[in-house]
Structures are given as C-alpha cells and as structure tokens.
Scaffold this active site. Structure first.
Site, PDB file in Angstrom:
ATOM      1  N   ASP A   9      37.882  27.539  53.357  1.00 16.44           N
ATOM      2  CA  ASP A   9      37.891  26.438  54.121  1.00 16.44           C
ATOM      3  C   ASP A   9      37.449  26.146  55.638  1.00 16.44           C
ATOM      4  O   ASP A   9      36.972  27.338  56.059  1.00 16.44           O
ATOM      5  CB  ASP A   9      39.704  26.300  54.083  1.00 16.44           C
ATOM      6  CG  ASP A   9      40.114  24.818  54.719  1.00 16.44           C
ATOM      7  OD1 ASP A   9      39.339  23.588  54.592  1.00 16.44           O
ATOM      8  OD2 ASP A   9      41.191  24.551  55.560  1.00 16.44           O
ATOM      9  N   ASP A  11      37.714  23.348  58.862  1.00 11.40           N
ATOM     10  CA  ASP A  11      38.266  22.987  59.205  1.00 11.40           C
ATOM     11  C   ASP A  11      39.517  23.528  59.527  1.00 11.40           C
ATOM     12  O   ASP A  11      40.403  23.419  58.613  1.00 11.40           O
ATOM     13  CB  ASP A  11      38.993  21.594  59.239  1.00 11.40           C
ATOM     14  CG  ASP A  11      37.409  20.983  59.378  1.00 11.40           C
ATOM     15  OD1 ASP A  11      36.762  20.988  59.877  1.00 11.40           O
ATOM     16  OD2 ASP A  11      37.158  19.518  57.570  1.00 11.40           O
TER      17      ASP A  11
HETATM   18  C1  BG6 Z   1      38.862  18.297  55.822  1.00 10.63           C
HETATM   19  C2  BG6 Z   1      40.412  18.204  57.115  1.00 10.63           C
HETATM   20  O1  BG6 Z   1      38.769  19.444  55.741  1.00 10.63           O
HETATM   21  O2  BG6 Z   1      37.702  17.623  55.505  1.00 10.63           O
HETATM   22  C3  BG6 Z   1      41.014  17.197  57.028  1.00 10.63           C
HETATM   23  O3  BG6 Z   1      41.303  18.852  57.263  1.00 10.63           O
HETATM   24  C4  BG6 Z   1      39.623  15.565  57.147  1.00 10.63           C
HETATM   25  O4  BG6 Z   1      41.694  16.969  58.819  1.00 10.63           O
HETATM   26  C5  BG6 Z   1      38.857  16.214  55.715  1.00 10.63           C
HETATM   27  O5  BG6 Z   1      39.653  14.720  56.744  1.00 10.63           O
HETATM   28  C6  BG6 Z   1      38.200  14.644  55.482  1.00 10.63           C
HETATM   29  O6  BG6 Z   1      36.421  15.086  56.340  1.00 10.63           O
HETATM   30  P1  BG6 Z   1      35.560  14.087  57.127  1.00 10.63           P
HETATM   31  O7  BG6 Z   1      34.814  14.888  57.916  1.00 10.63           O
HETATM   32  O8  BG6 Z   1      34.653  14.565  55.909  1.00 10.63           O
HETATM   33  O9  BG6 Z   1      35.533  12.922  57.458  1.00 10.63           O
HETATM   34 MG    MG Z   2      41.672  23.251  57.554  1.00 11.56          MG
END
Ligand code: BG6
Ligand code: MG
Length: 221
Positions: A9, A11
């Site tokens: 993963d 984030d």
């Molecule tokens: C995930 C995060 O990796 O990505 C979420 O944990 C986030 O919090 C999701 O909403 C979508 O991210 P993005 O950058 O497409 O808005």
């Molecule tokens: Mg995560």
C-alpha cells in the site's frame, strides 16, 4: 515456500501521506461546517476519494444537501488541496525503514508491487524517487471495486506474473488487510490500530520492516 513478491500500500506505509489526506478532508469539512476528526478519518483509510467523501457526508448528516455534480466538485476540491500539500514531498519523506526494506527486497530478487487506491500514487512514487523499485503499479481507475475487495491485490499479482499465494501484502488500514487476505496472500499489518485485525504478521511500525528476514516470511503456497 517463502514469498516471491511484496505488494505495498502507499499512503501510511511508504510515506505519511495518510496524514495529508486527513488534513485535506478536515479543511473541506471545516468549509462545510462539519467536523472531520481522527476517528472518522480511520474509516477513510484505503478507501477511494469518492467513497471517502460519501462516508464523511453521511456520517456528518449532510449527504442529501448536495447533488451528484456538487459531490463531484467537493471531491475535486479536496483533491486540489491534497495535491497542493504534496508540493514539497521528496525522498526525505519516506517512512523510517522503507528505503532499506525496498533495497533488501531488490537484492534478494523478491519482486515489488504497488496496490494503492490513490489516483495520485504514480505522482507520489515519482516524487519519492521510487519508480525503479516497482515492477507493477495498479491504476485504481481500472478497478471495478475498491478495498476491501481483493481486486487490486489480484491485479498486482497478475501484473507481476505470480500466483497471489506467492505474494505478501503490506497495509496500514483494515480495508487493505481484508483485501490482502481475501486475495489469498500473506498479510503484514502495520501499526497499533491493526493489532486486533486478523493478519499473518503484525509489525508495530515501518521501522520493523527493515528488520524482517524475508526468508522467514512464509507464502500461502
Ligand atoms: C488511499 C488512502 O490510499 O487513497 C485514502 O488511504 C484515499 O485515504 C485514497 O482517499 C484515494 O486517494 P486519491 O489520491 O485518489 O484521492
Ligand atoms: Mg494506507
């Protein structure tokens, strides 16, 4: 058999962008007069942008105040704030232990993949200088279902040319660990908030990833 690939993963695992997502959602909530607190934020980890917005609006009781088009605009507004907060992101922002872990995996010939729900993942990996490490990165726009559905992990394994049972996944969120387990992979859970979530291995932080002896991580096959 030991594992042949590790799928990460992004984030909250590779870099602390989970906190930047939180700040951007909080700013949007403030502008709408509702509170996005850390407890609500836990429900958003690993969840797509549009689904996260729906959760926030439903949990704070204002979902029906907006049309679909307005909700789309709100998600875009959050994303603009989030992307602006990535401005100074760079190799200095890798979470502790991640750099050494990636180097060690590469040295051992263990493949590395990315399974992030973020549409900004490609940009972030580039800013962090990690492009050379990742042999496969799933585009979340290509998915029919997000985490906790296993689709993203299954696609990552397929892109690496491996049976999912030969892969391990690393996650900081419940939805992600559920996706890894549903894909039939070895699940490595990071952080205190996942202590009670079923997984094959629990590590207290990314620091511990640098200490893992990958020859000890058993695959499901
Ligand atoms: C995930 C995060 O990796 O990505 C979420 O944990 C986030 O919090 C999701 O909403 C979508 O991210 P993005 O950058 O497409 O808005
Ligand atoms: Mg995560």
């Amino acid at each position: 058999m030991t594992i042949q690939a590790v799928i990460f993963d992004l984030d909250g695992v590779i870099t602390d962008t989970a906190h930047l997502h939180f700040l951007a959602w909080k700013e949007l909530g403030d502008s709408l007069g509702v509170e996005v607190n850390l407890e609500l934020n836990e429900l958003l980890k690993g969840i797509s942008r549009q689904e996260s917005l729906e959760i926030i609006l439903k949990e704070t009781g204002i979902f029906d105040n907006f049309t679909d088009v307005e909700r789309q605009e709100l998600a875009e507004r959050k994303n603009r704030a989030y992307v602006a907060s990535l401005e100074s992101l760079g190799p200095q922002d890798l979470l502790p232990g991640i750099g050494d872990c990636l180097k060690d995996l590469k040295k051992r010939g263990i493949k590395i993949g990315l399974a992030s729900s973020s549409q900004n993942a490609g940009l972030i990996i580039k800013k962090l200088g990690l492009e050379p490490y990742f042999e496969a990165m799933v585009d979340p726009r290509s998915l029919s279902k997000g985490k906790p559905d296993p689709e993203i992990y299954l696609k990552a394994a397929a892109a690496l040319g491996l049976n999912p049972a030969k892969c391990a996944g690393v996650e900081d969120a419940r939805a992600g660990i559920e996706a890894i387990r549903a894909a039939g992979m070895t699940a490595i859970a990071l952080g205190q908030s996942l202590e009670q979530v079923p997984a094959d291995y629990h590590l207290s932080s990314t620091r511990d990833l640098a200490k893992v002896n990958w020859d000890d991580i058993v695959s499901k096959e």
